[in-house]
Design an enzyme around this catalytic site. Structure first.
Site, PDB file in Angstrom:
ATOM      1  N   GLU A 237       0.724  -1.216  -0.080  1.00 15.77           N
ATOM      2  CA  GLU A 237       0.158  -0.049   0.044  1.00 15.77           C
ATOM      3  C   GLU A 237       1.055   1.185   0.066  1.00 15.77           C
ATOM      4  O   GLU A 237       1.223   1.573   1.151  1.00 15.77           O
ATOM      5  CB  GLU A 237      -0.772   0.010   1.188  1.00 15.77           C
ATOM      6  CG  GLU A 237      -1.776  -1.227   1.505  1.00 15.77           C
ATOM      7  CD  GLU A 237      -2.800  -1.326   0.533  1.00 15.77           C
ATOM      8  OE1 GLU A 237      -3.216  -0.167   0.032  1.00 15.77           O
ATOM      9  OE2 GLU A 237      -3.482  -2.462   0.346  1.00 15.77           O
ATOM     10  N   CYS A 271      -2.242   9.190   2.120  1.00 11.33           N
ATOM     11  CA  CYS A 271      -2.154   8.652   0.903  1.00 11.33           C
ATOM     12  C   CYS A 271      -3.124   8.892  -0.035  1.00 11.33           C
ATOM     13  O   CYS A 271      -2.809   9.026  -1.253  1.00 11.33           O
ATOM     14  CB  CYS A 271      -1.497   7.506   0.874  1.00 11.33           C
ATOM     15  SG  CYS A 271      -2.362   6.210   2.030  1.00 11.33           S
TER      16      CYS A 271
END
Ligand code: ADP
Length: 524
Positions: A237, A271
């Site tokens: 991720e 993010c």
């Protein structure tokens, strides 16, 4: 004791610069003991019923409900985030995740009966959903509670033992010590190993059965390289550079508020925060004026403001000095290349208290519009047509999140489909992350693998295929001896089944002949 203690990396309160405590890398022997404990407890976890695992995970929910203020105090002290940011994205969302997985796990983790093709007629197929063993979870500093607890509880539900290496920037050591002391969670099932990057690298070398990594692209590549040496499976991720596309048919007030939150929540250290904003030319001036006007009214942290108790702080401080440097570098680079400072900017170089910043007239050759900034900034650009907006949104090495704002839902879905990313919101931003029913993950440089959703539970499983046949006096038509008769009968079977109009009688006759041969023909 589930948390190792040590003494070298300084964990600092970013709001006032005080050193909270120090940590060091554990010894080789300590790391080996951790792995031994994990492997030993994993056998017990695997033997537990899913109901019992769910009861353990429910202890996390009970713990969070009982100690939410303490959890928030510790998160805020190490990250500097505003109390509402910490409450919504770390505490509330963890409760949601536990609640959802208590319901979802029994459905997803049970063995499955699977269909068989015509070639295997008469046999059965199943899938056993089994744990992988020991999962190593390596986490970043921006959501230090959520990112440790959520993958850990999912891996545990799937029957694995978990070793977590939290970021050395925000290890939350006092919180984990308190959690293991008070929650009564199964001993050693989740072990939090506090240490630096070196500790993370050594844990990877000790050959966990899978690594679940959340963090930067650079570190992700490095860990994947280490994993490749021992063929360790990995989910990555990684970062993002989320585009947000605003069409000219929107409700300006609502969209301005949504975009502002999508860009500045958690001081932009997400993010999937909005980093690039594309606004259609027809509303560009009105929209940006309102966005700038409202952004100026946000109440950021400042030195001396006690945001641990002050609930009226909208934008908390930055968490890490090295990230402040990156954000400042991107702002300076944009200004040098002709961007217009619409609000905010660098008020005091190096300060952890960055103000929300909007830059107009940005172009993709600026770092602020092409590299991950991870701070409270928006790079604004204008577009004319839908095609242009899609092209600009896709002009990025990243593919994590995105958002589309429009009243025209056909267009919303069309654009959502056209953006190359793992997660997209229509008329909101980033909320995919808040829905544990939805898988989350990226494409391109944002990584691969899916976390959360049903796929996110299965990522921690060995999906064992099981083919079940009867024990009888028959042998299969494709076993030895190969003969022209058997091959012809098999071909007849295939032709009768797959011809444009299925020939059932021919199929049955050839099937019976094959059965007869299967009982008789053997190599002597
Ligand atoms: P960020 O937290 O800024 O995204 P990184 O991606 O570098 O930073 O780090 C994320 C996590 O990865 C941290 O827990 C860090 O200690 C760990 N880490 C960094 N380098 C390595 C490595 N080579 N091997 C294993 N873990 C690492």
């Amino acid at each position: 004791m589930d948390v190792l203690t040590s003494t070298a990396i300084k964990v600092t309160n970013p709001i006032n610069g005080t050193i909270l405590y120090e940590i060091d890398d554990p010894s080789e022997k300590e790391l080996q003991d951790i792995f031994e404990r994990a492997r030993s407890v994993q056998r017990r976890i695997q033997a537990m019923s899913l109901d019992d695992r769910i009861k353990e995970v429910d202890k996390i929910l009970q713990y969070v409900m009982q100690y939410q203020d303490l959890i928030l105090d510790i998160i805020i002290a190490e990250t500097g985030k505003s109390r509402t940011d910490a409450f919504a994205a770390e505490v509330f969302e963890v409760c949601d995740v536990v609640d959802v997985y208590k319901k979802m796990a029994p459905k997803v983790l049970k063995d499955r009966n699977v269909a068989i093709p015509v070639f295997l007629m008469g046999k059965k197929a199943k899938q056993f959903i089994e744990p992988l063993g020991t999962i190593l979870v390596i986490t970043p500093w921006n959501f230090p509670f959520y990112q440790v607890i959520v993958p850990s509880l999912m891996a545990f539900l799937a029957g694995n033992a978990v070793i977590v290496k939290p970021s050395e920037v925000t290890p939350l050591k006092p919180l984990w010590e308190h959690f293991f002391a008070k929650s009564d969670f199964m001993k050693d099932a989740i072990q939090v190993v506090v240490g630096g990057k070196e500790t993370g690298a050594r844990l990877v070398d000790m050959r966990p059965d899978k690594v679940h990594f959340t963090g930067s692209v650079r570190t992700g590549k490095r860990i994947m390289e280490a994993c490749s040496k021992q063929l360790i499976a990995i989910d990555l991720e990684l970062g993002g550079k989320d585009p947000s596309i605003v069409f000219d048919d929107i409700n300006i007030d609502r969209t301005v508020n949504g975009v502002m939150w999508g860009a500045f929540t958690n001081a932009g250290q997400n993010c999937t925060g909005i980093e690039r904003l594309y606004v259609q030319e027809g509303i560009y001036n009105k929209f940006i004026d309102e966005l700038v006007d409202k952004t100026k009214k946000l109440r950021p942290s400042f030195p001396g403001r006690d945001i641990t108790t002050d609930m009226d702080c909208d934008v908390g401080s930055m968490t890490a000095p090295f990230q402040v440097k990156i954000v400042e570098d991107h702002i300076n680079d944009a200004l040098e290349k002709g961007a217009k400072l619409l609000c905010g900017g660098i008020k005091e170089p190096g300060s952890m208290h960055m103000v929300p910043t909007i830059l107009g007239e940005c172009t993709h050759d600026m770092k602020i519009a092409s590299e991950e900034t991870f701070g409270p900034t928006i790079a604004v650009m204008k577009f004319k047509t839908e095609e242009e907006a899609i092209r600009l949104a896709n002009d990025s090495p990243y593919g994590l999140g995105a958002s589309v704002w429009t009243k025209d839902m056909d267009r919303g879905y069309r654009v959502a489909r056209a953006i190359k990313c793992g997660n997209v919101c229509i008329n909101n931003h980033m909320l995919n992350e808040a829905d544990p029913y939805l898988p989350f993950g990226g494409v391109k440089d944002s990584g691969f693998g899916r976390f959360k959703g049903e796929e996110g539970l299965l990522t921690f499983c060995n999906l064992k295929s099981v083919l079940v046949d009867k024990m009888s006096d028959m042998i299969d038509p494709h076993w030895y001896p190969y003969t022209a008769t058997k091959t012809t009968l098999l071909k007849n079977l295939m032709d009768s089944w797959f011809s444009k109009s299925r020939k059932y009688i021919k199929f049955a006759v050839n099937g019976l002949k094959i059965d007869t041969i299967g009982k008789k023909e053997r190599l002597k």
